[in-house]
Motif scaffolding. Structure first.
Motif, mmCIF file in Angstrom:
data_model
loop_
_atom_site.group_PDB
_atom_site.id
_atom_site.type_symbol
_atom_site.label_atom_id
_atom_site.label_comp_id
_atom_site.label_asym_id
_atom_site.label_seq_id
_atom_site.Cartn_x
_atom_site.Cartn_y
_atom_site.Cartn_z
ATOM 1 N N ALA A 75 0.861 -1.208 0.065
ATOM 2 C CA ALA A 75 0.282 -0.010 0.058
ATOM 3 C C ALA A 75 0.859 1.147 -0.138
ATOM 4 O O ALA A 75 1.963 1.366 0.450
ATOM 5 C CB ALA A 75 -0.825 -0.073 1.283
ATOM 6 N N LEU B 55 -3.837 -2.641 7.708
ATOM 7 C CA LEU B 55 -4.264 -1.340 7.806
ATOM 8 C C LEU B 55 -5.364 -1.363 8.934
ATOM 9 O O LEU B 55 -6.427 -2.234 9.103
ATOM 10 C CB LEU B 55 -5.159 -0.733 6.647
ATOM 11 C CG LEU B 55 -3.928 -0.483 5.568
ATOM 12 C CD1 LEU B 55 -4.863 -0.049 4.250
ATOM 13 C CD2 LEU B 55 -3.291 0.657 5.908
ATOM 14 N N TRP C 296 -4.631 6.141 1.211
ATOM 15 C CA TRP C 296 -4.193 5.012 0.827
ATOM 16 C C TRP C 296 -4.621 4.412 -0.412
ATOM 17 O O TRP C 296 -5.690 4.255 -0.886
ATOM 18 C CB TRP C 296 -4.301 3.903 1.823
ATOM 19 C CG TRP C 296 -3.615 4.305 3.158
ATOM 20 C CD1 TRP C 296 -3.954 4.765 4.068
ATOM 21 C CD2 TRP C 296 -2.052 3.983 3.438
ATOM 22 N NE1 TRP C 296 -2.813 4.958 5.304
ATOM 23 C CE2 TRP C 296 -1.758 4.497 4.791
ATOM 24 C CE3 TRP C 296 -1.221 3.467 2.886
ATOM 25 C CZ2 TRP C 296 -0.582 4.305 5.369
ATOM 26 C CZ3 TRP C 296 0.327 3.246 3.123
ATOM 27 C CH2 TRP C 296 0.210 3.736 4.532
ATOM 28 N N PHE D 45 0.721 5.743 0.520
ATOM 29 C CA PHE D 45 -0.108 6.754 0.908
ATOM 30 C C PHE D 45 0.438 8.072 0.086
ATOM 31 O O PHE D 45 1.468 8.426 0.299
ATOM 32 C CB PHE D 45 0.344 7.078 2.484
ATOM 33 C CG PHE D 45 -0.750 8.040 3.067
ATOM 34 C CD1 PHE D 45 -2.252 7.770 3.156
ATOM 35 C CD2 PHE D 45 -0.293 9.065 3.579
ATOM 36 C CE1 PHE D 45 -2.965 8.556 3.874
ATOM 37 C CE2 PHE D 45 -1.120 10.238 4.081
ATOM 38 C CZ PHE D 45 -2.485 9.857 4.370
#
Length: 266
Positions: free
Chosen positions: A116, A202, A123, A118
């Motif tokens: 992932a 997450l 995200w 950001f």
């Protein structure tokens, strides 16, 4: 259908829900729930006529249902969707004695942490198999946590920038750092890894955090069998009637969802 096993706070679980695709008035008879690899004896079975997973516009969401219902307060990891009914051997492979491993046979797979990225606002959660890349809403960079199923040793910095990483370590002053390069210079093209690394997840806040995955074309337009798998670790009993883990569609006859209800069952 509901599960029977009562779950506990601050514990990682793998939930896999399967559907055989037969449809009709007894569609619920073709549904199964597995928790940590064990087939549940279903309760509260509600039999309705299932037509098709035909909604092609409503997105699949992690952490809420529809516009804003049933927000999830939990860490989530390694979510996968299949266009087939997983059987016990398949479930055993996914659960892998409590340690996530490489996914095979899925039409979509979101790692939720390792890959992932950001951008300062949201995200981006890549789909490792298909094209349904996820985008978060109302989440921050701190929602990436160094905890995953069977792993709790990861550290996350606070108030630091990329420049705080220096090429100097014990017994070495030659660790290389790049100069004049941007994040776009990092490409996802590497030799195949010899082992599966899972060290991040997450965390959703139970207020307004969620990840939208868009539509999954393999689940639309028919009464085909499908399955979904979610790893999660929740930190509070739902204050409303439920926490939504994974949901898709909006109608009575064209939706699916996995939810944790107030009884701490699925």
């Amino acid at each position: 259908i509901d599960s029977t096993t009562s779950l506990s706070l601050n514990t990682w679980y793998n939930v896999i829900c399967t559907y055989d695709g037969n449809g009709g008035n007894n569609a619920a008879d073709g549904m199964n729930i597995y928790i940590n690899g064990v087939l549940e004896t279903p309760t509260n079975i509600v039999k309705q006529s299932y037509v098709a997973m035909s909604n092609t516009t409503a997105p699949v969401n992690i952490g809420r249902y529809g516009a804003a219902a049933s927000p999830l307060s939990a860490k989530v990891d390694e979510i996968s969707v299949y266009d087939s009914e997983l059987l016990q051997a398949d479930v055993d492979s996914v659960y892998n004695s409590g340690e996530p491993t490489t996914i095979s046979g899925a039409v979509a797979h979101w790692r939720m942490g390792e890959d992932a990225s950001f951008n300062g606002t949201n995200w981006t959660v890549p789909d490792n198999v298909g094209t349904s890349t996820g985008t978060s809403a109302n989440m921050t960079v701190d929602d990436l946590v160094g905890e995953a199923p069977n792993y709790s040793g990861g550290g996350i910095s606070s108030g630091m920038t990329i420049e705080d990483r220096v090429g100097d370590a014990p017994n070495s002053t030659n660790n290389a750092l790049s100069f004049n390069m941007d994040e776009v210079d990092r490409v996802e093209d590497t030799p195949e890894a010899s082992s599966f690394t899972n060290t991040y997840s997450l965390e959703l806040d139970g207020v307004d955090d969620y990840v939208s995955l868009g539509t999954i074309s393999a689940l639309n337009g028919g009464i085909s069998a499908f399955s979904s798998s979610v790893w999660f670790n929740y930190n509070g009993t739902p204050s409303s009637s439920k926490y939504m883990l994974l949901s898709g569609g909006t109608g009575v006859t064209d939706r699916f969802y996995i939810q944790l209800i107030a009884a701490d069952t699925i």
